[in-house]
Design a protein around this motif. Structure first.
Motif, mmCIF file in Angstrom:
data_model
loop_
_atom_site.group_PDB
_atom_site.id
_atom_site.type_symbol
_atom_site.label_atom_id
_atom_site.label_comp_id
_atom_site.label_asym_id
_atom_site.label_seq_id
_atom_site.Cartn_x
_atom_site.Cartn_y
_atom_site.Cartn_z
ATOM 1 N N SER A 132 36.929 48.425 14.127
ATOM 2 C CA SER A 132 36.317 49.054 12.959
ATOM 3 C C SER A 132 37.016 48.537 11.712
ATOM 4 O O SER A 132 38.144 48.059 11.778
ATOM 5 C CB SER A 132 36.446 50.579 13.038
ATOM 6 O OG SER A 132 35.612 51.121 14.036
ATOM 7 N N TRP A 133 36.344 48.651 10.593
ATOM 8 C CA TRP A 133 36.931 48.167 9.352
ATOM 9 C C TRP A 133 38.148 48.984 8.950
ATOM 10 O O TRP A 133 38.152 50.206 9.078
ATOM 11 C CB TRP A 133 35.918 48.198 8.207
ATOM 12 C CG TRP A 133 34.764 47.272 8.336
ATOM 13 C CD1 TRP A 133 33.441 47.591 8.312
ATOM 14 C CD2 TRP A 133 34.814 45.842 8.493
ATOM 15 N NE1 TRP A 133 32.667 46.470 8.450
ATOM 16 C CE2 TRP A 133 33.481 45.380 8.562
ATOM 17 C CE3 TRP A 133 35.857 44.916 8.591
ATOM 18 C CZ2 TRP A 133 33.158 44.031 8.723
ATOM 19 C CZ3 TRP A 133 35.545 43.579 8.758
ATOM 20 C CH2 TRP A 133 34.217 43.147 8.821
ATOM 21 N N ASN A 134 39.142 48.284 8.441
ATOM 22 C CA ASN A 134 40.218 48.895 7.671
ATOM 23 C C ASN A 134 39.680 48.992 6.245
ATOM 24 O O ASN A 134 39.764 48.041 5.476
ATOM 25 C CB ASN A 134 41.471 48.014 7.754
ATOM 26 C CG ASN A 134 42.566 48.457 6.819
ATOM 27 O OD1 ASN A 134 42.512 49.534 6.237
ATOM 28 N ND2 ASN A 134 43.573 47.617 6.655
ATOM 29 N N GLU A 137 41.030 47.556 2.941
ATOM 30 C CA GLU A 137 41.113 46.091 2.911
ATOM 31 C C GLU A 137 39.756 45.441 3.155
ATOM 32 O O GLU A 137 39.677 44.246 3.398
ATOM 33 C CB GLU A 137 42.121 45.605 3.959
ATOM 34 C CG GLU A 137 43.529 46.122 3.751
ATOM 35 C CD GLU A 137 44.122 45.679 2.427
ATOM 36 O OE1 GLU A 137 43.781 44.557 1.972
ATOM 37 O OE2 GLU A 137 44.903 46.440 1.831
ATOM 38 N N MET A 138 38.691 46.227 3.104
ATOM 39 C CA MET A 138 37.329 45.722 3.252
ATOM 40 C C MET A 138 36.664 45.878 1.895
ATOM 41 O O MET A 138 36.117 46.931 1.570
ATOM 42 C CB MET A 138 36.602 46.520 4.340
ATOM 43 C CG MET A 138 35.408 45.843 4.990
ATOM 44 S SD MET A 138 34.005 45.608 3.906
ATOM 45 C CE MET A 138 32.906 44.690 4.947
ATOM 46 N N LEU A 185 42.182 41.794 12.304
ATOM 47 C CA LEU A 185 41.329 40.609 12.297
ATOM 48 C C LEU A 185 40.785 40.419 10.887
ATOM 49 O O LEU A 185 40.106 41.302 10.357
ATOM 50 C CB LEU A 185 40.180 40.768 13.297
ATOM 51 C CG LEU A 185 40.570 41.120 14.742
ATOM 52 C CD1 LEU A 185 39.328 41.354 15.588
ATOM 53 C CD2 LEU A 185 41.447 40.030 15.347
ATOM 54 N N ASP A 186 41.079 39.290 10.257
ATOM 55 C CA ASP A 186 40.713 39.041 8.869
ATOM 56 C C ASP A 186 39.522 38.093 8.774
ATOM 57 O O ASP A 186 39.485 37.050 9.440
ATOM 58 C CB ASP A 186 41.897 38.442 8.117
ATOM 59 C CG ASP A 186 43.068 39.403 8.029
ATOM 60 O OD1 ASP A 186 42.846 40.559 7.629
ATOM 61 O OD2 ASP A 186 44.193 39.012 8.373
ATOM 62 N N THR A 241 37.073 39.458 0.794
ATOM 63 C CA THR A 241 37.783 39.484 2.067
ATOM 64 C C THR A 241 37.574 40.841 2.747
ATOM 65 O O THR A 241 37.207 41.828 2.120
ATOM 66 C CB THR A 241 39.283 39.234 1.869
ATOM 67 O OG1 THR A 241 39.805 40.221 0.964
ATOM 68 C CG2 THR A 241 39.530 37.839 1.308
ATOM 69 N N ALA A 242 37.826 40.845 4.050
ATOM 70 C CA ALA A 242 37.688 42.075 4.834
ATOM 71 C C ALA A 242 38.649 42.012 6.006
ATOM 72 O O ALA A 242 38.987 40.930 6.500
ATOM 73 C CB ALA A 242 36.253 42.239 5.336
ATOM 74 N N GLN A 243 39.087 43.171 6.445
ATOM 75 C CA GLN A 243 39.971 43.254 7.600
ATOM 76 C C GLN A 243 39.459 44.328 8.557
ATOM 77 O O GLN A 243 39.112 45.431 8.141
ATOM 78 C CB GLN A 243 41.397 43.595 7.179
ATOM 79 C CG GLN A 243 42.395 43.632 8.329
ATOM 80 C CD GLN A 243 43.796 43.942 7.853
ATOM 81 O OE1 GLN A 243 44.154 45.098 7.668
ATOM 82 N NE2 GLN A 243 44.594 42.893 7.625
#
Length: 252
Positions: A132-134, A137-138, A185-186, A241-243
């Motif tokens: 799932s998204w952090n 940082e998304m 995961l970036d 960016t997204a993590q």
């Protein structure tokens, strides 16, 4: 339902991130040739297609409760694609070597029950993994909900059920998975302009798209302007960016 949209609408909004995430998530999950794998919450089929590329569609199954499942079936002919929920999977015990859930866990009413149900359909020694998204940082969603709350402080935004990698690992252990591991995961996605980015919110995809659709024009414009400001007022192409946070565990 906030995902009863076309596959193209989903892919235009979230698919550009999901396509980057799918191979990294499959690698993290240890997917190897010869395995049979279930994609839980498959949506339009982005992860399903990645799994089929690695394993062959005959070794891949997928399930989703929304109308997006039709796009998945069309994208990956030969896969066993069904309508259903993560908490009540329509397969018998011990059906697969692995079950993966990409960008699904925080939508579940009971994430532990969802992980446990995935474990039910996986053979002993197999893998269950989810990501799932952090959200902080998304940037696509994290910054959007900051902007929405600036305009309307009462808006709660998207549910943030998972606050850290440790919490995510705890969900895996609560579902009785063994040898639980986590990772960040970036990924990133590019846009030609802010107008292109803002246009993706107009498709009504997910909680953010649903929120925009119900705003009056004045509040919608105020949210857009605040979102643009918080993104640095981009003029031309830019990248966000997204993590994602990922967890995997072994079925006993």
């Amino acid at each position: 339902m906030t995902f009863d949209v076309s596959g193209n609408a989903y892919d235009n909004f979230m698919g550009r991130y999901a396509r980057e995430l799918a191979p990294a998530f499959a690698d993290f999950s240890g997917i190897r040739t010869g395995s049979t794998v279930l994609d839980v919450g498959c949506g339009s089929g982005i992860l399903t297609a990645e799994l089929a590329r690695r394993l062959g569609p005959e070794n891949v199954a997928a399930v989703d409760p929304s109308s997006l499942v039709q796009a998945c079936a069309a994208l990956v002919p030969g896969a066993d694609v069904r309508t259903g929920s993560a908490e009540a999977l329509p397969w018998p015990d011990d059906s697969f070597d692995a079950a993966l859930a990409q960008l699904v866990l925080h939508f579940l009413e009971d994430p532990v029950a969802g992980l446990a149900e995935m474990g039910r359909v996986v053979r002993g020694g197999g893998t269950v993994s989810a990501c799932s998204w952090n959200f902080p940082e998304m940037l696509l969603l994290g910054t959007f909900w900051q902007s929405a709350r600036h305009v309307d402080p009462a808006e709660p935004g998207e549910r943030l059920e998972i606050g850290s990698l440790d919490e995510l690992a705890g969900l895996g252990r609560a579902a009785e998975l063994q040898s639980v591991e986590t990772a960040s995961l970036d990924v990133a996605a590019s846009y030609e302009s802010f107008d292109e980015l803002w246009g993706t919110f107009q498709h009504g995809v997910g909680p953010a798209g649903n929120y925009i659709a119900r705003l009056d024009p004045e509040a919608r414009d105020a949210t857009r302007d605040e979102y643009r400001r918080r993104l640095g007022d981009p003029s031309g192409s830019f990248t966000l960016t997204a993590q994602a946070w990922a967890v995997r565990g072994r079925v006993a």
